[in-house]
Design an enzyme around this catalytic site. Structure first.
Site, mmCIF file in Angstrom:
data_model
loop_
_atom_site.group_PDB
_atom_site.id
_atom_site.type_symbol
_atom_site.label_atom_id
_atom_site.label_comp_id
_atom_site.label_asym_id
_atom_site.label_seq_id
_atom_site.Cartn_x
_atom_site.Cartn_y
_atom_site.Cartn_z
ATOM 1 N N TYR A 1 0.818 -1.212 0.000
ATOM 2 C CA TYR A 1 0.000 0.000 0.000
ATOM 3 C C TYR A 1 0.854 1.266 0.000
ATOM 4 C CZ TYR A 1 -4.513 -2.276 0.874
ATOM 5 O OH TYR A 1 -5.659 -3.007 0.771
ATOM 6 N N LYS B 1 3.968 -15.283 3.509
ATOM 7 C CA LYS B 1 4.251 -16.079 2.311
ATOM 8 C C LYS B 1 5.763 -16.274 2.290
ATOM 9 C CE LYS B 1 2.910 -18.095 -1.537
ATOM 10 N NZ LYS B 1 2.075 -19.320 -1.541
HETATM 11 C C1 IPM Z 1 -10.410 -1.614 3.666
HETATM 12 C C2 IPM Z 1 -10.586 -1.080 2.275
HETATM 13 C C3 IPM Z 1 -9.441 -0.135 1.933
HETATM 14 C C4 IPM Z 1 -8.151 -0.930 2.020
HETATM 15 C C5 IPM Z 1 -9.560 0.572 0.580
HETATM 16 C C6 IPM Z 1 -10.859 1.345 0.464
HETATM 17 C C7 IPM Z 1 -8.394 1.483 0.305
HETATM 18 O O1 IPM Z 1 -10.709 -2.115 1.358
HETATM 19 O O2 IPM Z 1 -10.334 -0.813 4.611
HETATM 20 O O3 IPM Z 1 -10.354 -2.836 3.834
HETATM 21 O O4 IPM Z 1 -7.785 -1.620 1.066
HETATM 22 O O5 IPM Z 1 -7.492 -0.855 3.070
#
Ligand code: IPM
Ligand code: MN
Length: 369
Positions: free
Chosen positions: A141, A191
Site C-alpha cells: 500500500y 508467504k
Molecule cells: C479496507 C478497504 C481499503 C483498504 C480501501 C478502500 C483502500 O478495502 O479498509 O479494507 O484496502 O485498506
C-alpha cells in the site's frame, strides 16, 4: 468524559451508516452523562467533488486535533478512471498515514442468531471469535517505488512490498498483547516460502513471541490461511497479517458472520485513532436505506473501548447489537435463512439505541441490588 469525534461520512453508504453510529454514540453520551462532540468533514469522492482533493487540508487538520475519527467509506465508480493518487482511496491512505495508526483491529464474531445467514454450515461458524490484527501502514500500500511507465511500446506497472523490522515488531506486539486477554494464540500469516518481506516477518514475529511466553504462536502461509478460515475457523484466535493479506482475509472472514456489513474496525497506535467499518462504499445500494449499519455501530463501540476507555459502555453497545439480532431484526444482507424481520438502516440504528437504553437500565438495576 469528553470526546471530540471527527466524522467523515465519505461515499456510497458511508453517510447512512455513520449517521446511525453517531446516533448510538449520542445515546451512550445521554444515558451515561458523557460529553461527546461530533464535527463532520468531507473526505473521499465527496471531497473531490467539492474541492478537487480526496483529503482537503481542513479535513486533515480537524482529524489531527480530534480524539478519534469515524469514517464511513470511500470510493465511487465515477472516479475509477483516475490515476491512483487522485482517487478517493488515496485520500484514505493519506489519512491513515497522517493519523499514524499502524494496527488495524478487525474482530470477526459470529452471532448465534445469524448463523443461518452464513453460506458456511452452522457447525463451522458457531462460536467463532477471531481478531484479525492487520498491519496498516506498510507493505504494497505504501512501498516505494510504485508506478506505471512506458516500456518497449507498452506499459509496465510496479509496486513495492517493503517492511522494516520495527514495523513488524510494533504490530506483532499489539497482536500478542491482544492474545493475552483472549485465548492466548497468535497465528501469523505470511508467504515466507516466496517473499523476503515474509521471511523477515516470520523471523521477527518469532523473536517477539519470546517476550510473551504465555501466548502460543503458529505460522501459516497466506494461501493455507485462506483455506483454514473457511474450513476450520475455530483454529484461529488472533490472526496477525501484513497489510494486503489482512485486507483480503478480513473480507473472506466476514462470510463467517453472515455479511461484510457486520465487520467493525479500529486503527490504533498512532496520534489519533481511526474507526471504520470494514465494508466499502457499496455504490449499488447507496441511498436506499438498506445498508447494514452494524459494522459502523460496532466501530463506534470500539471507539468507546480503545479511545474513550469506556469498557462498560462499549459492552453495552455490543450487547445491544446482540440483543437486536436475537430479537430477530435484520437488514437485508443478513436476512437470509434467519426468518427475521427486515428493517431499514435507520430502523436498525434506532433499535440498537433502544436496546442500549434498555441494557443500561438493566445494568444499573443489577448494580443497585
Ligand atoms: C479496507 C478497504 C481499503 C483498504 C480501501 C478502500 C483502500 O478495502 O479498509 O479494507 O484496502 O485498506
Ligand atoms: Mn478491504
Amino acid at each position: 468524559m469528553q470526546l471530540r469525534v471527527v466524522v467523515l461520512p465519505g461515499d456510497g453508504v458511508g453517510p447512512e451508516v455513520t449517521e446511525q453510529a453517531v446516533r448510538v454514540l449520542r445515546e451512550i453520551a445521554d444515558t451515561h452523562g458523557h460529553n461527546f462532540d461530533f464535527a463532520e468533514y468531507p473526505a473521499g469522492g465527496q471531497a473531490i467533488r467539492t474541492s478537487g482533493s480526496p483529503l482537503p487540508p481542513a479535513t486533515l487538520d480537524a482529524c489531527l486535533t480530534a480524539h478519534a475519527v469515524l469514517l464511513g467509506a470511500v470510493g465511487a465508480p465515477e472516479f475509477d478512471h483516475l490515476s491512483f493518487d487522485r482517487r478517493p482511496e488515496a485520500g484514505l491512505l493519506q489519512l491513515r498515514q497522517a493519523l499514524g495508526g499502524f494496527a488495524n483491529l478487525r474482530p470477526v464474531t459470529s452471532y448465534r442468531a445469524l448463523n443461518p445467514a452464513s453460506p458456511l454450515r452452522t457447525e463451522i461458524v458457531e462460536g467463532i471469535d477471531i481478531l484479525i490484527v492487520r498491519e496498516l501502514l506498510g507493505g504494497l500500500y505504501f512501498g516505494e517505488p510504485r508506478g506505471i511507465t512506458a516500456h518497449n511500446g507498452s506499459s509496465v506497472a510496479f509496486n513495492t512490498m517493503r517492511y522494516s523490522v520495527n514495523e513488524i515488531e510494533r504490530v506483532a506486539r499489539v497482536a500478542f498483547k491482544a492474545a493475552i486477554k483472549r485465548r492466548r494464540k497468535v497465528t501469523s500469516v505470511d508467504k515466507a516460502n516466496v517473499l523476503e518481506t515474509s521471511q523477515l516477518w516470520r523471523q521477527t514475529v518469532t523473536r517477539i513471541a519470546a517476550d510473551y511466553p504465555e501466548v502460543k504462536l503458529d505460522h501459516l502461509y497466506v494461501d493455507a490461511a485462506a483455506m483454514h478460515l473457511i474450513t476450520n475457523p475455530k483454529r484461529f484466535d488472533v490472526m496477525l497479517t501484513e497489510n494486503l493479506f489482512g485486507d483480503i482475509l478480513s473480507d473472506e472472514a466476514s462470510v463467517i458472520t453472515g455479511s461484510l456489513g457486520m465487520l467493525a474496525s479500529a486503527t490504533i497506535g498512532g496520534a489519533v485513532d481511526l474507526y471504520e467499518p470494514v465494508h466499502g462504499s457499496a455504490p449499488d445500494i447507496a441511498g436506499q436505506g438498506i445498508a447494514n449499519p452494524l459494522g459502523a455501530i460496532g466501530s463506534a463501540a470500539m471507539m468507546l473501548r480503545h479511545t474513550a476507555k469506556l469498557e462498560d459502555e462499549a459492552r453495552d453497545v455490543e450487547a445491544a447489537i446482540s440483543e437486536v439480532l436475537r430479537a430477530g431484526y435484520r437488514t437485508r444482507d443478513i436476512a437470509r435463512g434467519t426468518g427475521g424481520r427486515v428493517v431499514s438502516t435507520a430502523e436498525m440504528g434506532e433499535l440498537v439505541c433502544e436496546a442500549v437504553a434498555g441494557v443500561a437500565d438493566m445494568r444499573h438495576a443489577y448494580h443497585a441490588v
